[in-house]
Design a protein around this motif. Sequence first.
Motif, PDB file in Angstrom:
ATOM      1  N   LEU A  85     -11.229  12.342  10.542  1.00 19.31           N
ATOM      2  CA  LEU A  85     -10.975  10.564  10.165  1.00 19.31           C
ATOM      3  C   LEU A  85     -10.478  10.403  11.797  1.00 19.31           C
ATOM      4  N   SER A  86     -11.895   9.403  12.537  1.00 18.62           N
ATOM      5  CA  SER A  86     -11.695   8.988  13.772  1.00 18.62           C
ATOM      6  C   SER A  86     -10.981   7.129  13.665  1.00 18.62           C
ATOM      7  N   ILE A  87     -10.097   7.291  14.356  1.00 17.67           N
ATOM      8  CA  ILE A  87      -9.221   5.534  14.366  1.00 17.67           C
ATOM      9  C   ILE A  87      -9.220   5.192  15.570  1.00 17.67           C
ATOM     10  N   HIS A  88      -9.857   3.988  15.750  1.00 23.47           N
ATOM     11  CA  HIS A  88      -9.834   3.250  17.150  1.00 23.47           C
ATOM     12  C   HIS A  88      -9.829   1.969  17.374  1.00 23.47           C
ATOM     13  N   MET A  89      -9.719   1.416  19.151  1.00 27.78           N
ATOM     14  CA  MET A  89      -8.964   0.440  19.147  1.00 27.78           C
ATOM     15  C   MET A  89      -9.591  -0.801  18.234  1.00 27.78           C
ATOM     16  N   THR A  90      -9.443  -2.158  18.221  1.00 27.73           N
ATOM     17  CA  THR A  90     -10.211  -3.403  17.650  1.00 27.73           C
ATOM     18  C   THR A  90     -11.101  -3.407  18.001  1.00 27.73           C
ATOM     19  N   GLY A  91     -12.139  -3.395  17.418  1.00 26.76           N
ATOM     20  CA  GLY A  91     -13.546  -3.887  17.647  1.00 26.76           C
ATOM     21  C   GLY A  91     -13.851  -5.305  17.655  1.00 26.76           C
ATOM     22  N   GLY A  92     -12.154  -6.181  17.851  1.00 30.83           N
ATOM     23  CA  GLY A  92     -12.596  -7.389  18.621  1.00 30.83           C
ATOM     24  C   GLY A  92     -12.601  -7.171  20.050  1.00 30.83           C
ATOM     25  N   MET A  93     -12.122  -5.869  20.580  1.00 30.85           N
ATOM     26  CA  MET A  93     -11.780  -6.221  21.961  1.00 30.85           C
ATOM     27  C   MET A  93     -13.359  -5.071  22.340  1.00 30.85           C
ATOM     28  N   SER A  94     -14.255  -4.229  21.687  1.00 28.97           N
ATOM     29  CA  SER A  94     -14.187  -3.472  22.521  1.00 28.97           C
ATOM     30  C   SER A  94     -15.638  -2.217  21.279  1.00 28.97           C
ATOM     31  N   GLY A  95     -17.101  -1.760  21.504  1.00 27.11           N
ATOM     32  CA  GLY A  95     -17.522  -1.444  20.765  1.00 27.11           C
ATOM     33  C   GLY A  95     -17.515  -0.251  20.234  1.00 27.11           C
ATOM     34  N   THR A  96     -16.372   0.195  21.035  1.00 24.69           N
ATOM     35  CA  THR A  96     -15.924   1.763  20.914  1.00 24.69           C
ATOM     36  C   THR A  96     -16.447   2.339  18.799  1.00 24.69           C
ATOM     37  N   VAL A  97     -15.619   1.798  18.147  1.00 26.76           N
ATOM     38  CA  VAL A  97     -15.407   1.934  16.600  1.00 26.76           C
ATOM     39  C   VAL A  97     -16.938   1.995  16.026  1.00 26.76           C
ATOM     40  N   GLU A  98     -17.713   0.452  17.028  1.00 27.38           N
ATOM     41  CA  GLU A  98     -19.053   0.567  16.100  1.00 27.38           C
ATOM     42  C   GLU A  98     -20.089   2.048  17.037  1.00 27.38           C
ATOM     43  N   SER A  99     -19.924   2.573  18.156  1.00 29.41           N
ATOM     44  CA  SER A  99     -20.420   3.850  18.767  1.00 29.41           C
ATOM     45  C   SER A  99     -19.939   4.427  17.788  1.00 29.41           C
ATOM     46  N   ALA A 100     -18.682   5.057  16.892  1.00 30.99           N
ATOM     47  CA  ALA A 100     -18.372   5.521  16.355  1.00 30.99           C
ATOM     48  C   ALA A 100     -18.936   5.776  14.635  1.00 30.99           C
ATOM     49  N   ARG A 101     -19.077   4.506  14.410  1.00 34.37           N
ATOM     50  CA  ARG A 101     -19.799   4.600  13.493  1.00 34.37           C
ATOM     51  C   ARG A 101     -21.105   4.931  13.017  1.00 34.37           C
ATOM     52  N   THR A 102     -22.162   4.140  14.087  1.00 31.88           N
ATOM     53  CA  THR A 102     -23.816   5.192  14.529  1.00 31.88           C
ATOM     54  C   THR A 102     -23.137   6.669  14.795  1.00 31.88           C
ATOM     55  N   ALA A 103     -22.306   7.030  14.983  1.00 32.62           N
ATOM     56  CA  ALA A 103     -22.205   8.185  15.041  1.00 32.62           C
ATOM     57  C   ALA A 103     -21.842   8.839  13.754  1.00 32.62           C
ATOM     58  N   ALA A 104     -20.781   8.482  13.058  1.00 34.27           N
ATOM     59  CA  ALA A 104     -20.481   8.898  11.903  1.00 34.27           C
ATOM     60  C   ALA A 104     -21.919   9.041  11.459  1.00 34.27           C
ATOM     61  N   GLU A 105     -23.102   8.276  10.873  1.00 35.67           N
ATOM     62  CA  GLU A 105     -24.172   8.414  10.339  1.00 35.67           C
ATOM     63  C   GLU A 105     -25.108   9.671  10.942  1.00 35.67           C
ATOM     64  N   LEU A 106     -25.229  10.016  12.173  1.00 37.49           N
ATOM     65  CA  LEU A 106     -26.313  10.838  12.364  1.00 37.49           C
ATOM     66  C   LEU A 106     -25.622  12.354  12.146  1.00 37.49           C
ATOM     67  N   THR A 107     -24.347  12.298  11.823  1.00 33.80           N
ATOM     68  CA  THR A 107     -23.496  13.682  12.259  1.00 33.80           C
ATOM     69  C   THR A 107     -23.820  14.646  10.454  1.00 33.80           C
ATOM     70  N   ASP A 108     -23.715  15.502  10.046  1.00 30.84           N
ATOM     71  CA  ASP A 108     -23.998  15.893   9.068  1.00 30.84           C
ATOM     72  C   ASP A 108     -22.341  15.674   7.985  1.00 30.84           C
ATOM     73  N   THR A 109     -21.413  16.092   9.378  1.00 30.24           N
ATOM     74  CA  THR A 109     -19.542  15.837   9.208  1.00 30.24           C
ATOM     75  C   THR A 109     -18.918  14.849   8.209  1.00 30.24           C
ATOM     76  N   ASP A 110     -18.475  15.132   7.310  1.00 26.19           N
ATOM     77  CA  ASP A 110     -18.154  14.259   7.038  1.00 26.19           C
ATOM     78  C   ASP A 110     -16.818  13.372   7.496  1.00 26.19           C
ATOM     79  N   VAL A 111     -17.104  11.889   7.668  1.00 24.55           N
ATOM     80  CA  VAL A 111     -16.714  11.488   8.834  1.00 24.55           C
ATOM     81  C   VAL A 111     -16.547  10.054   8.070  1.00 24.55           C
ATOM     82  N   THR A 112     -14.903  10.155   8.354  1.00 29.04           N
ATOM     83  CA  THR A 112     -14.154   8.131   8.116  1.00 29.04           C
ATOM     84  C   THR A 112     -13.690   7.528   9.050  1.00 29.04           C
ATOM     85  N   VAL A 113     -14.423   5.808   9.472  1.00 27.55           N
ATOM     86  CA  VAL A 113     -14.052   5.692  10.906  1.00 27.55           C
ATOM     87  C   VAL A 113     -13.060   4.419  10.687  1.00 27.55           C
TER      88      VAL A 113
END
Length: 279
Positions: A85-113
């Motif tokens: 479970l990956s919890i991040h700062m607001t997407g309104g101020m940073s692309g961090t959460v989008e970076s995490a979502r991209t990684a979640a699509e690339l990994t075989d691990t069951d990730v919820t962002v």
Amino acid sequence: MPKIHIVTDSTSELNPEAIKQYDLHVVPLNIQIGGKTYLDRVDLEPKAFLELMENSPELPKSSQPAPGVFKELYDRLGQNGDQVLSIHMTGGMSGTVESARTAAELTDTDVTVVDSRYISHALAFQVLEAADMAREGKAMEEIVARLDQVREKTKLYVILDTLDNMVKGGRIGKGRALVGSFLKIKPIASLDGGEYTPVAKARSYKQVVQYLMNDFKERTQGKQVKGIGIAHAEGFNMANPLIQELEAAGFTDIKMDYTTPVISTHTGVGAFAFMFYTE
């Protein structure tokens, strides 16, 4: 039953003790200043950053971790079939959460962002609630639903002492800043919906504290206060009197720390943020 690992980013203001206690995984953002790049809270602490910023002719910049950094962590945490479970700062101020979502699509691990829609201790409120529930063996769906509740019952205010960095960053014009400085205006903004939203103006530190305390009392009346946090960029002129008021009202468990460079870059020295959530 697979374990749920909790991942967040360095804007959560979590200290090493809390990170160890809750077995958290913190991914640092990148800070560029003075021609060098640092990892937030790894090789540059917030207090040291403020000193560098005051002596820098240019406004520092921050950037999100690359998707590859998240993917490497997700791969490692999920190698035994565990969830993340990956919890991040607001997407309104940073692309961090989008970076995490991209990684979640690339990994075989069951990730919820999750986009916390907040930052600082208000982000940590959600992270620590999730960590407690994961330890109790709660399912991912139940934890995510609880985070929605915490988010809805959280309030965060940011108060500036000077408008200098807002001018450098092109967020307001020099004319408005000069008038604001002359009138000693302290802008008060909230982070509603994950974005910086001006809500009031104060003409003194005393007025700032009065506004925040009145709002706090109104919003918490008849409710249980679950957490209070203050993050500052040397903003003791406002933070310390507020803490005194809160303690006089019976609230003594207050988390206080220097704010992340991601915030202080925009606010400048002297600013602080006040946040809380209720049950």
